[in-house]
Each structure stands twice: as C-alpha cells, then as structure tokens.
Design a protein around this motif. Structure first.
Motif, short mmCIF file in Angstrom:
data_model
loop_
_atom_site.label_atom_id
_atom_site.label_comp_id
_atom_site.label_asym_id
_atom_site.label_seq_id
_atom_site.Cartn_x
_atom_site.Cartn_y
_atom_site.Cartn_z
N GLU A 31 0.91 -1.18 0.05
CA GLU A 31 0.06 -0.07 -0.04
C GLU A 31 0.89 1.12 0.08
N ARG A 32 0.55 1.97 -0.78
CA ARG A 32 1.10 3.46 -0.87
C ARG A 32 0.37 4.46 -0.55
N SER A 33 0.77 5.41 0.20
CA SER A 33 0.00 6.56 0.75
C SER A 33 0.80 7.71 1.27
N HIS A 34 0.56 8.67 0.72
CA HIS A 34 1.17 10.06 1.30
C HIS A 34 2.50 9.89 1.31
N VAL A 37 5.44 3.68 2.37
CA VAL A 37 4.95 2.47 1.61
C VAL A 37 4.99 1.47 2.69
N ASN A 38 3.89 0.76 2.71
CA ASN A 38 3.52 -0.26 3.73
C ASN A 38 3.37 -1.80 3.08
#
Length: 59
Positions: A31-34, A37-38
C-alpha cells in the motif's frame, strides 16, 4: 523505508518465526499513501541461511 504491518492475528500466528528465524520470506500486499510504503503481511516463512564457514578446496 518500508513499513511492515501485521494484523494482530497474523502477528500471533507468526511471531515465533519472525523472532527466531535468521531470515524470513514475507507474503503480503503493498500500500502506498502520502509518500509512505507499507507491506501488509499475510504470511511469513523461515528461510534457511547457510552457516558461515570455509569452502572446501577444489583440486
């Protein structure tokens, strides 16, 4: 930097492997957000690592 995210049931199931194994293979999704990277981890597996040592000489 990549963050590894474990849901509590996943951590409970694989904590021993994660703590004791010299290396692990992780299965999950990214998951990529702001800008972060998770990796949301679903499963782990211990990977065997060869013991350090001398190679036998070739003749």
């Amino acid at each position: 930097m990549i963050n590894l995210v474990f849901a509590p049931p996943v951590w409970d199931r694989f904590a021993r492997t994660l703590i004791e194994a010299p290396a692990v293979l992780l299965d999950g999704h990214v998951e990529r957000s702001h800008g972060a990277v998770n990796v949301i981890v679903h499963r782990t597996e211990a990977v065997s690592v060869p013991a350090p040592g001398r190679r036998p000489r070739r003749r």
